[in-house]
Every structure is written in C-alpha cells, then in structure tokens.
Design a protein around this motif. Structure first.
Motif, PDB file in Angstrom:
ATOM      1  N   LEU A 126      50.752  79.012  69.526  1.00 34.32           N
ATOM      2  CA  LEU A 126      50.587  77.597  69.859  1.00 34.32           C
ATOM      3  C   LEU A 126      49.222  77.086  69.419  1.00 34.32           C
ATOM      4  O   LEU A 126      48.194  77.678  69.754  1.00 34.32           O
ATOM      5  CB  LEU A 126      50.720  77.420  71.386  1.00 34.32           C
ATOM      6  N   HIS A 127      49.217  75.970  68.675  1.00 36.96           N
ATOM      7  CA  HIS A 127      47.978  75.225  68.441  1.00 36.96           C
ATOM      8  C   HIS A 127      48.103  73.852  69.081  1.00 36.96           C
ATOM      9  O   HIS A 127      49.201  73.308  69.197  1.00 36.96           O
ATOM     10  CB  HIS A 127      47.698  75.043  66.946  1.00 36.96           C
ATOM     11  N   ASN A 128      46.945  73.329  69.481  1.00 39.21           N
ATOM     12  CA  ASN A 128      46.922  71.951  69.973  1.00 39.21           C
ATOM     13  C   ASN A 128      45.957  71.153  69.104  1.00 39.21           C
ATOM     14  O   ASN A 128      44.747  71.316  69.187  1.00 39.21           O
ATOM     15  CB  ASN A 128      46.495  71.902  71.436  1.00 39.21           C
ATOM     16  N   CYS A 168      40.913  72.344  68.168  1.00 42.22           N
ATOM     17  CA  CYS A 168      42.140  72.847  68.779  1.00 42.22           C
ATOM     18  C   CYS A 168      41.828  73.105  70.236  1.00 42.22           C
ATOM     19  O   CYS A 168      40.859  73.796  70.545  1.00 42.22           O
ATOM     20  CB  CYS A 168      42.599  74.135  68.087  1.00 42.22           C
ATOM     21  N   VAL A 170      43.401  74.859  72.266  1.00 46.04           N
ATOM     22  CA  VAL A 170      43.747  76.216  72.701  1.00 46.04           C
ATOM     23  C   VAL A 170      42.690  77.209  72.234  1.00 46.04           C
ATOM     24  O   VAL A 170      42.330  78.130  72.980  1.00 46.04           O
ATOM     25  CB  VAL A 170      45.130  76.634  72.155  1.00 46.04           C
ATOM     26  N   HIS A 171      42.214  77.022  71.009  1.00 51.83           N
ATOM     27  CA  HIS A 171      41.298  77.986  70.388  1.00 51.83           C
ATOM     28  C   HIS A 171      39.959  77.290  70.122  1.00 51.83           C
ATOM     29  O   HIS A 171      39.851  76.528  69.156  1.00 51.83           O
ATOM     30  CB  HIS A 171      41.903  78.511  69.083  1.00 51.83           C
ATOM     31  N   MET A 174      38.224  76.605  66.559  1.00 50.60           N
ATOM     32  CA  MET A 174      38.899  75.952  65.431  1.00 50.60           C
ATOM     33  C   MET A 174      38.384  74.524  65.207  1.00 50.60           C
ATOM     34  O   MET A 174      38.497  73.677  66.095  1.00 50.60           O
ATOM     35  CB  MET A 174      40.419  75.876  65.671  1.00 50.60           C
TER      36      MET A 174
END
Ligand SMILES: [Cu+2]
Length: 241
Positions: A126-128, A168, A170-171, A174
């Motif tokens: 999953l990326h956001n 991102c 989530v990460h 990024m």
C-alpha cells in the motif's frame, strides 16, 4: 503596362507568411555542484517488510545525485520569465509518476499545467500518495491510497508551481518533486547534470535552476540570457550547508 502575376510564387509567399514558426533554438547546458554535501542518509525500510524485500542493496536518500565532472542530477531547469503567453501544444505522451521499490520515480520531474499524468503503484504494498502544493497557489492538495500493485490514478495540476512535493503517508522516506509549467520550456538534468530545452524562440529570458535542497538560496540560480540561435548556459549550485 501589363503586369504578369506569377501565381505559384505568390502562393508560396503567402504560405511562408502564415506558417507558424515551430522551430526555435536549443538551450543546452549543465548544472554543476560546488562543495561537498552532507552524506546521504541510509533509508531503513524495515517498517514495511514488503518494501525491504524489494531491495538487496542499501538504499539512501537522493538529496544530491552527482555524476561526471560534478554534474548535478535532478535539477529542474526552466524559463522563469520572458516566454510568450500562449497555448503551446500539449505533449502527446502521458507522464508517469511511478512507485517502485517504495520510492517515487522519477524523483524530480516536470509537467504542464492541466496536463494529465498518471500516478502508478508498481509495488506489492500500500502507498498513500500525498501531493502538497503551496496554499493559495491554485493547485489542490490531494491524498489517496493505492493499495494494489498496478493501480494507476490520473491527475493534473491547474497552475504553474515549482515544485510540488509529493510524500507517502505510509512510508515516511518517500518523496518526489513535480514542477508545473504553463509553457514547454523546462527540463530535468540527467545523471551528469546535462539538460536540453528545445524549440525556444530567440529572445531575452530568465532561466532558473531549481534543486530541492538548495532552492531557498536562489542567488546564483537564476540567470538572464539572450537566446539567438542555439545557446549554452551553465549553472553552479552550492551544496547547502
Ligand atoms: Cu509508500
């Protein structure tokens, strides 16, 4: 006196007068890094094992990507002023901002205002995608999830802006930077700091070289140039302290 009109000649003259000029000069050059930047930071992807599993080598930040002869990659070089305001033809190719190995690629890119581009998730996680344009600049913030590998989402930005940061949610490592322009005269430097802007009409322009670590120190990163045919320009960017 009887005057003969050479009809094909007149037609050729008229055609020449009404054919819009589509050729312009090539503006080419390099961006060179001066000084030694801080070492890049190792990125720890262990918080998402699906990201970590996509790499066999150490991943670092990409703050300064330096190639041959100190050429600096990932610099947005663009005409800041002097360009005639008009509807320039939109490129036929659709740019893609991809997510590969839990990194954005390309790291720095440019699009035209109102040009559709695709955001893709090429990762099995999953990326956001979270774009953070400046407030009041005419571009809308957006923030959406791409949970499945292969997903694409079409987006565009309405207003010129250099440059919009993507992150991102989530990460936290990024990032990507997207410049938005109301004309086609921009480029991103390659791995050795080279760039080429094609089709620029003769004239006086301000050219700017934007690098995401140093843009706050704009001095020296904008140049007045006079384009008369193919022109070369070189920028030197100081490593941020
Ligand atoms: Cu992500």
């Amino acid at each position: 006196m009887h005057m003969r009109i050479n009809t094909p000649y007149v037609i050729a003259l008229l055609a020449a007068a009404f054919t819009p000029s589509i050729v312009g000069a090539d503006l080419t050059g390099r961006v060179v890094l001066k000084g030694t930047p801080k070492p890049e930071i190792t990125i720890d992807m262990s918080a998402d094992p699906r990201c970590a599993a996509l790499h066999t080598q150490k991943i670092t930040t990409r703050h300064y990507v330096v190639g041959a002869n100190n050429g600096l990659a990932n610099v947005l070089v663009f005409v800041k002023s002097g360009v005639e305001k008009k509807d320039y033809p939109m490129p036929t190719e659709t740019p893609v901002l991809d997510q590969v190995g839990c990194e954005y690629t390309p790291y720095v890119t440019g699009v035209r205002a109102n040009q559709k581009f695709l955001i893709r998730n090429s990762d099995p996680t999953l990326h956001n995608v979270h774009a953070t344009p400046k407030a009041g600049g005419g571009n809308a913030e957006f923030n959406f999830a791409q949970p499945v590998k292969g997903m694409t989402t079409e987006k565009s930005f309405a207003a010129p802006e250099v440059a919009i940061r993507f992150k991102c949610d989530v990460h936290p490592w990024m990032f990507a930077y997207v410049g938005v322009f109301d004309h086609p005269f921009f480029a991103v430097t390659d791995k050795d700091g080279n760039f080429k802007i094609s089709g620029l009409p003769n004239g006086k322009y301000t050219i700017e070289a934007w690098h995401q670590r140093t843009h706050r120190a704009e001095a020296g990163q904008a140049k007045e140039i006079n384009v008369e045919g193919d022109t070369q320009v070189e920028f030197t960017i100081d490593a941020a302290p």
